[in-house]
Design a protein around this motif. Sequence first.
Motif, short mmCIF file in Angstrom:
data_model
loop_
_atom_site.label_atom_id
_atom_site.label_comp_id
_atom_site.label_asym_id
_atom_site.label_seq_id
_atom_site.Cartn_x
_atom_site.Cartn_y
_atom_site.Cartn_z
N MET A 137 -34.72 102.20 48.16
CA MET A 137 -35.26 102.62 48.96
C MET A 137 -36.63 103.78 48.32
SD MET A 137 -35.07 101.24 51.87
CE MET A 137 -35.91 102.46 53.04
N THR A 138 -36.11 103.72 47.21
CA THR A 138 -37.30 104.77 46.32
C THR A 138 -38.72 104.39 46.27
OG1 THR A 138 -35.50 105.19 44.69
CG2 THR A 138 -37.62 105.71 44.22
N PRO A 139 -39.72 105.31 46.83
CA PRO A 139 -40.90 104.97 46.97
C PRO A 139 -41.42 104.42 45.90
CG PRO A 139 -40.49 106.92 48.28
CD PRO A 139 -39.13 106.59 47.20
N SER A 140 -42.69 103.87 45.68
CA SER A 140 -43.53 103.49 44.46
C SER A 140 -43.93 104.89 43.86
CB SER A 140 -44.50 102.49 44.87
OG SER A 140 -45.35 102.15 43.89
#
Length: 247
Positions: A137-140
């Motif tokens: 779920m880590t954002p780009s």
Amino acid sequence: MNEQPLLVHLLELRTRLVRAILGLMLVFLGLFHWSGDIYHLLAKPLLDALPNGGSMIATEVTATFFVPMKLTMLVAFLISLPNTLYQVWAFVAPGLYSHEKRLILPLVVASVLLFLLGMAFAYFLVFPVAFHFFSMMTPSGVSMMTDIDKYLSFVMGMFIAFGVTFEVPIIVIVLVRMGVVSVAKLREGRPYVIVAAFVVAAVVTPPDVLSQTMLAVPLWLLYEVGIIMAVFMARPARALTAGSQDK
């Protein structure tokens, strides 16, 4: 049982405390050399979930020394716990009735084993799933690099949450044996327990449905196990009263 002066009890308490602390310190000194390896072992579920090149960080100068030391002390406490519990038992056992000894000793041993089982459940099952979920779920454009001190605090909180959760059968048995609640009432309260399990899981676990379910479902199942065990272990109050006459 012959009554002893207060000073004798205080001296005995001091002796037991000193032996417990010495046992803890001896184990800690034996583990001191491997403190870094111990922390790496604790961090492994997170490190395995990080993307290639991911790592943990230390935001304080002293964290690289004191954080592994704190963890090593906690591990030493767990390893030396049998000695600590023995010292506690040796201090209180002379003042207990025989039926109390037969009840308390198995409950204490079972409580420790269940707490450790809860920690193992969190480490081997919950952490890999939860950390993989967070990594996915880590954002780009964001690098997932956790501070080692905050990670230790998070893990300890989770260990305590799952360890306490696995104590539910013991709590149920004690409540039934003390006459606080009956097995029938426990069965009637099953729907409320299921709701409460998910509420507790939502409070103490990370904000994702999977981690919450992995705590709530075992909490409910352990409640059921406690009811089953209470049915077999519950005895009429008159039997306890009769047993209180012998030591």
